[in-house]
Structure formats: C-alpha cells, structure tokens
Design a protein around this motif. Sequence first.
Motif, PDB file in Angstrom:
ATOM      1  N   ARG A   2       0.645  -1.028  -0.053  1.00 44.15           N
ATOM      2  CA  ARG A   2      -0.103  -0.475   0.200  1.00 44.15           C
ATOM      3  C   ARG A   2       1.117   1.448  -0.130  1.00 44.15           C
ATOM      4  N   VAL A  42      -6.561   3.200  -6.232  1.00 43.12           N
ATOM      5  CA  VAL A  42      -6.458   1.550  -5.785  1.00 43.12           C
ATOM      6  C   VAL A  42      -5.908   1.053  -4.171  1.00 43.12           C
ATOM      7  N   GLY A  43      -5.136   2.481  -4.040  1.00 45.22           N
ATOM      8  CA  GLY A  43      -5.138   2.008  -2.306  1.00 45.22           C
ATOM      9  C   GLY A  43      -6.149   2.193  -1.590  1.00 45.22           C
ATOM     10  N   ARG A  46      -8.080  -1.072  -1.898  1.00 41.10           N
ATOM     11  CA  ARG A  46      -7.046  -2.651  -1.412  1.00 41.10           C
ATOM     12  C   ARG A  46      -7.001  -2.386   0.121  1.00 41.10           C
ATOM     13  N   ARG A  47      -7.160  -0.767   0.859  1.00 43.01           N
ATOM     14  CA  ARG A  47      -7.100  -0.869   2.623  1.00 43.01           C
ATOM     15  C   ARG A  47      -8.567  -0.721   3.018  1.00 43.01           C
ATOM     16  N   LYS A  49     -10.766  -3.323   1.727  1.00 42.04           N
ATOM     17  CA  LYS A  49     -10.372  -5.045   2.233  1.00 42.04           C
ATOM     18  C   LYS A  49      -9.409  -5.371   2.826  1.00 42.04           C
ATOM     19  N   VAL A  50      -8.847  -5.018   3.933  1.00 39.38           N
ATOM     20  CA  VAL A  50      -7.662  -5.441   4.608  1.00 39.38           C
ATOM     21  C   VAL A  50      -8.142  -5.390   6.234  1.00 39.38           C
TER      22      VAL A  50
END
Length: 50
Positions: A2, A42-43, A46-47, A49-50
């Motif tokens: 990330r 995208v960052g 993805r953040r 989902k984590v």
Amino acid sequence: MRSILYIIAVILVIGWLIGAFAYSATGIIHVLLVLAIISFLVGFIRRGKV
C-alpha cells in the motif's frame, strides 16, 4: 504494498504539477494525472479489504 502505491501516486502528482507549470506538453501531463488517480483509487480499495 500500500505504501508503494502511495509513493508512486505522490511522485506522479508531483510530476504532473511540474509538467503543468513548467512545460506545455499536453498528453504526458494528463497521462500522469490519470495514473496518479488510479493509484490512489487502488490504494483506497485495497485498504478497505484489509
């Protein structure tokens, strides 16, 4: 991973700003801006989902 995306996005935004104020190139500046926005998105995705 990330933080790498954020670094790339910041570099692209800085490059876009330099290009927008220093040079009058048209295509490359907008490509840099689009790539930076995609990297930020995208960052953020993805953040979430984590």
